[in-house]
Design an enzyme around this catalytic site. Structure first.
Site, PDB file in Angstrom:
ATOM      1  N   ASP A  32      14.203  12.216 -12.774  1.00  0.00           N
ATOM      2  CA  ASP A  32      15.215  11.738 -12.219  1.00  0.00           C
ATOM      3  C   ASP A  32      15.731  10.563 -12.550  1.00  0.00           C
ATOM      4  O   ASP A  32      14.816   9.478 -12.727  1.00  0.00           O
ATOM      5  CB  ASP A  32      14.794  11.613 -10.698  1.00  0.00           C
ATOM      6  CG  ASP A  32      16.153  11.665  -9.936  1.00  0.00           C
ATOM      7  OD1 ASP A  32      17.338  11.441 -10.518  1.00  0.00           O
ATOM      8  OD2 ASP A  32      16.044  11.285  -8.776  1.00  0.00           O
ATOM      9  N   GLU A  66      22.128   7.930  -1.486  1.00  0.00           N
ATOM     10  CA  GLU A  66      20.704   7.314  -1.658  1.00  0.00           C
ATOM     11  C   GLU A  66      20.414   6.077  -1.120  1.00  0.00           C
ATOM     12  O   GLU A  66      20.775   5.667   0.174  1.00  0.00           O
ATOM     13  CB  GLU A  66      20.722   6.999  -3.373  1.00  0.00           C
ATOM     14  CG  GLU A  66      20.836   8.377  -3.875  1.00  0.00           C
ATOM     15  CD  GLU A  66      20.834   8.409  -5.313  1.00  0.00           C
ATOM     16  OE1 GLU A  66      19.994   7.650  -5.931  1.00  0.00           O
ATOM     17  OE2 GLU A  66      21.502   9.074  -5.983  1.00  0.00           O
TER      18      GLU A  66
HETATM   19  C1  BGC Z   1      19.390  11.113  -7.901  1.00  0.00           C
HETATM   20  C2  BGC Z   1      19.226  12.682  -8.290  1.00  0.00           C
HETATM   21  C3  BGC Z   1      20.618  13.086  -8.906  1.00  0.00           C
HETATM   22  C4  BGC Z   1      20.603  12.242 -10.115  1.00  0.00           C
HETATM   23  C5  BGC Z   1      21.657  12.861 -11.234  1.00  0.00           C
HETATM   24  C6  BGC Z   1      19.769  10.428  -9.012  1.00  0.00           C
HETATM   25  O1  BGC Z   1      20.082   9.025  -8.704  1.00  0.00           O
HETATM   26  O2  BGC Z   1      18.110  10.710  -7.177  1.00  0.00           O
HETATM   27  O3  BGC Z   1      19.280  13.196  -6.821  1.00  0.00           O
HETATM   28  O4  BGC Z   1      20.606  14.267  -9.190  1.00  0.00           O
HETATM   29  O5  BGC Z   1      20.744  10.743  -9.658  1.00  0.00           O
HETATM   30  O6  BGC Z   1      22.878  12.236 -10.706  1.00  0.00           O
END
Ligand code: BGC
Length: 633
Positions: free
Chosen positions: A326, A521
């Site tokens: 990730d 987030e």
């Molecule tokens: C997130 C993921 C996401 C990824 C791509 C990350 O910051 O934790 O859930 O899929 O970004 O955008």
């Protein structure tokens, strides 16, 4: 004698070092010969009459090491120094990270952008198409004009697997229409602490509910009925593996956050009993990609945890797809990027998400292989897994499945509106104030989320952090839904703060629609998730000028309301309903019944956090409303 001995020791040491250098040199020479060895071209992998595993083996066997390592890189589209790098490095995948959109954010803009990337991939020797990944976590909501479905927590409140499957099918269709073939959903996190900014991205803290809805989503996304193909339209991603949602407060390894990207301190027994079952069930439903969490398990980052990534996921659960890291996860917590990539790949990561450093990554993995630090077998295994997903998508079958797509905005809106109605949870209804009559003489509406489609939609809508206001997201606000529902004779007044010119005369009912500003987030981590002073004042204003007050909370999580709730006549949790606010009025005015139940416990105080899977609070006191609470008419 003494000096003779030390001469002997030195001689042996030098011989050993010399031997090691020679062996390493031979290794490097052998491995770099392997890298440059371009095997003869076979087209067996394009033969659709052969078993898929035979086709995959044929393809992988004829790839050079450079081609294989390129396939292991997933690059954020805004970090591509030049789109031709897709061809130069043979990249495996590209993504729209953090809501990155094409310059022209229209369906055409998306299609043109992704097609231009695919054209680059086609200029390569083996013409291996790229995966294009998007966070279409509640519909393809990054594209304005697309219906925005309720966030996952709201779907958890519906508990309706058929509905979830239908929403996933619409999402697959919308992604397929623009050429995107990989979705970073469903989210199978199990949130135990409402202070976390990602609660709304998950279905529930109940592993069984997350398992049931997550599997339905995978089936919907991966089996969209197409006229001309048996292959899957869009690849699902199960995220975030594993124990995410159970991180402890103030353990975040990111200095900007408090709990997101923190430490999960739990044992293997819980891992197997609680955190793995949703993944197991979604893998059985056909999922072929799993994203590793940015959290730590104990004191180790999951990204480098071989016993969990390879042992539990690949061996125990028998996962045959590929593991993707990730965002910047691969490099976090290790100063040396060479060591970081080597350790992640050896732990079982097959594809690495690289917002920025793809050239460095490719160089490092190439050298790690030359030095024998990453084996050919590990690289072959990673690439085989990635190809398994690409074959499942029919990428080597010469089919353009987009022809079968027939979008219908009206039916998508109807589906989303149903989902909204089913997701509402009635938590309090003193004297049966709800349902409201459509012919109520006088209704007052107020609150920061009443006329705000952006707030209703939450984050991951057009922008990563969402949009506050009615600017970018077309849709129906909750206020508009109420206006459309009431009779022409009803006096309906709206004021943001609940201040009306006619305040002297009391309305029959006041409806306060209050809640959270969008966040994504760790930016949504909050020590005290509460209503703003402005929202509390609005409710008080309504209480002063209306006979009864219904409070509707639009939020990504339960909020701490125990000081206020007693004075409210009715309380509805509306979560983040998305673009179809009319789904709320459908239930408020009794066209539909309340059906939703809480997908996670609603705490009374911050001291109760975290709450364990059995609903037991940290301080042992009872919660305000337990999981699965929900009244009806
Ligand atoms: C997130 C993921 C996401 C990824 C791509 C990350 O910051 O934790 O859930 O899929 O970004 O955008």
């Amino acid at each position: 004698m003494k000096s003779l001995l030390s001469f002997g020791v030195w001689r042996t040491l030098l011989l050993l070092i010399g031997g090691a250098v020679v062996i390493m040199g031979l290794f490097v020479v052998r491995n770099s010969m392997l890298e440059n060895n371009v095997p003869p071209l076979s087209t067996k992998y394009l033969d659709t009459s052969l078993p898929v595993e035979t086709r995959i083996q044929d393809l992988v066997a004829q790839m050079t090491l450079k081609e294989k390592i390129g396939q292991m890189a997933l690059v954020e589209k805004n970090s591509l120094t030049n789109p031709s790098d897709i061809a130069t490095y043979g990249l495996g995948a590209v993504l729209s990270g953090a809501g990155a959109k094409p310059e022209q954010n229209t369906a055409d803009g998306w299609r043109t952008m992704i097609e231009s990337f695919q054209t680059q991939a086609q200029s390569n020797r083996l013409k291996i198409p790229i995966l294009y990944g998007v966070d279409a976590v509640h519909g393809h909501a990054l594209l304005p004009g697309t219906v925005v479905f309720p966030h996952q927590i709201a779907l958890g409140a519906t508990g309706d697997a058929t509905l979830v499957k239908q929403i996933a099918q619409v999402t697959a269709r919308d992604l397929q229409m623009v050429g995107a073939n990989w979705n970073y959903a469903p989210n199978l996190d199990l949130p135990r602490d409402i202070r976390w900014g990602r609660v709304y991205e998950a279905y529930s803290d109940d592993p069984l509910l997350a398992a049931r809805l997550g599997s339905a989503y995978v089936e919907g996304l991966q089996t969209y009925p197409q006229a001309n193909s048996e292959t899957m339209p869009v690849l699902a991603t199960l995220k975030h593996f594993v124990g995410v949602g159970a991180m402890q407060w103030k353990t975040s390894t990111n200095k900007n956050f408090s709990i997101d990207q923190g430490k999960t301190n739990d044992d293997i027994e819980h891992l197997e009993k609680q955190y793995l079952p949703p993944f197991k069930s979604a893998i059985n439903a056909g999922a072929l990609s799993v994203m590793v969490g940015l959290n730590e398990w104990g004191n180790n980052r999951l990204i480098r945890n071989k016993s969990i990534l390879t042992g539990e996921l690949k061996t125990e659960l028998g996962f045959m797809g590929f593991v993707v890291s990730d965002w910047y996860g691969v490099y976090e917590g290790v100063l040396n990027k060479f060591i970081a990539s080597t350790r992640a790949i050896n732990a079982g990561v097959d594809m690495v998400m690289l917002p920025f450093d793809y050239k460095t990554f490719i160089k490092h993995v190439t050298w790690a292989h030359r030095f024998g630090l990453i084996s050919t077998a590990r690289i072959d295994d990673a690439v085989t897994r990635i190809m398994r997903a690409k074959f499942a998508l029919g990428m080597f079958d010469g089919i353009d499945s987009r022809e079968a797509v027939v979008p219908s905005l009206a039916s998508d809106q109807a589906l989303a509106r149903t989902a909204v109605a089913q997701s509402l949870v009635l938590l309090k209804n003193t004297n049966d104030v709800l349902p409201l009559s459509k012919t109520t003489r006088h209704i007052r509406v107020a609150g920061s989320a009443a006329d705000n489609v952006g707030r209703q939609s939450g984050a991951w809508t057009v922008e990563w952090q969402g949009v506050d206001g009615n600017v970018l997201t077309p849709g129906t606000s909750i206020l508009q839904g109420i206006k459309d529902a009431v009779s022409p004779q009803t006096i309906l007044e709206y004021s943001l703060m609940g201040e009306y010119k006619t305040a002297g005369q009391k309305a029959d009912v006041g409806i306060a629609v209050v809640g959270e500003v969008p966040y994504a987030e760790g930016w949504g981590d909050r020590e005290y998730p509460i209503l703003s002073n402005e929202d509390l004042k609005t409710i008080q204003n309504l209480q002063a000028n209306s006979n009864q007050v219904v409070v509707i909370i639009v939020s990504g999580r339960p909020l701490l309301i125990s000081n206020e709730v007693d004075s409210w006549d009715a309380l509805v949790a509306a979560w983040l309903p998305g673009s179809e606010g009319a789904g709320v009025s459908d239930v408020l005015f009794g066209d539909k019944l309340f059906m939703g139940t809480l997908p996670l416990p609603w705490p009374k105080t911050a001291e109760q956090l975290p709450i364990d899977v059995n609903g037991i609070t940290a301080d042992g006191t009872p919660v305000l409303f337990p999981r699965y609470a929900g009244l009806s008419y």
